[in-house]
Design an enzyme around this catalytic site. Sequence first.
Site, PDB file in Angstrom:
ATOM      1  N   ASP A  48      -1.486  -4.013   0.308  1.00 43.62           N
ATOM      2  CA  ASP A  48      -0.696  -4.084  -1.019  1.00 43.62           C
ATOM      3  C   ASP A  48      -1.547  -3.579  -1.901  1.00 43.62           C
ATOM      4  O   ASP A  48      -2.829  -3.802  -1.978  1.00 43.62           O
ATOM      5  CB  ASP A  48      -0.296  -5.406  -1.296  1.00 43.62           C
ATOM      6  CG  ASP A  48       0.439  -5.699  -2.652  1.00 43.62           C
ATOM      7  OD1 ASP A  48       0.944  -4.818  -3.120  1.00 43.62           O
ATOM      8  OD2 ASP A  48      -0.387  -6.756  -2.784  1.00 43.62           O
TER       9      ASP A  48
ATOM     10  N   CYS B 263       4.324  -3.846   0.067  1.00 43.28           N
ATOM     11  CA  CYS B 263       4.416  -3.372  -1.604  1.00 43.28           C
ATOM     12  C   CYS B 263       4.863  -2.638  -1.626  1.00 43.28           C
ATOM     13  O   CYS B 263       5.671  -1.363  -1.275  1.00 43.28           O
ATOM     14  CB  CYS B 263       2.645  -2.617  -1.824  1.00 43.28           C
ATOM     15  SG  CYS B 263       2.067  -1.822  -3.277  1.00 43.28           S
TER      16      CYS B 263
ATOM     17  N   CYS C  20       8.948  -6.358  -6.777  1.00 42.77           N
ATOM     18  CA  CYS C  20       7.773  -6.315  -6.324  1.00 42.77           C
ATOM     19  C   CYS C  20       6.520  -7.269  -5.815  1.00 42.77           C
ATOM     20  O   CYS C  20       7.357  -8.135  -5.759  1.00 42.77           O
ATOM     21  CB  CYS C  20       6.721  -6.044  -8.114  1.00 42.77           C
ATOM     22  SG  CYS C  20       5.063  -6.015  -7.825  1.00 42.77           S
TER      23      CYS C  20
END
Length: 263
Positions: A11, A74, A184
């Site tokens: 991420d 991500c 997110c």
Amino acid sequence: MDNNSPIGFFDSGVGGTSIWKEVHALLPKEHTIYLADSKNAPYGNRSASEIIALSIKNTEKLLKLDCKLIVVACNTATTNAIDKLRNSYAVPIVGIEPAIKPAALKTSTKSIGILATKGTLSSALFHQTASAFTKDISVVEIVGEGLVPLIEKGELDSPEMMELLQKYTAPMLAANIDYLVLGCSHYPYLLPALRTLLPAHIQIIDSGGAVARQTDHLLTINNLKRAAQTPPNLSFYTNTNTDTLQFLLKSFAGPISVETLDF
Ligand code: DGL
């Protein structure tokens, strides 16, 4: 690389641990390696070509560490780089996309909100998914500008965070949403703060569970599940200081090591 090899996660920073948590809960025997590219966070305001280059860098590091499957933990990296990654590497790759489809299928008010980075909301992949599932639904898309840097500092409910969340949820409340999609992987850490701002009838959803199920599925069909009964190695690496990663992980059980690594 064999079925005893680790699952690799990356991420832009600490947020993808919200996804790691779900995968580890479903697949507790698996060794895992998590890369927090906090040095380069946030990805959300970067160009697509920068996001692709960073995603390649992280994937190659995980492959050097012998990972058997990569979880792109991500949304910004997935929506901008997953095709490129899948075309470049032979290992199975799981991505994460905002959970628009379940929200669109379940909404009663025909109005949903989505909070995500600029990089995700402006990507072609996001537009394809959104237009396929939200034909008769109004979607309030809000860029969560400034949220990732605060979470990277471990600020989950500071006055600055609360002010931003109030600003971003106000248009959603005005539009009578009944689903808020967290697009997110950093944002699930904002759930307690968001719950204080939103009425109880608004459901807040993310994609962690779906990523875990897809990871399980790909390990199964590729015959890559770990069979050993010994405890797994759970490794976490960051390319900045370890404080926030350690702080967010401290509630998880098991032997967890957080180290600094150059990547
Ligand atoms: N966790 C990333 C995501 O899911 C954050 C993006 C960023 O670094 O801006 O989109």
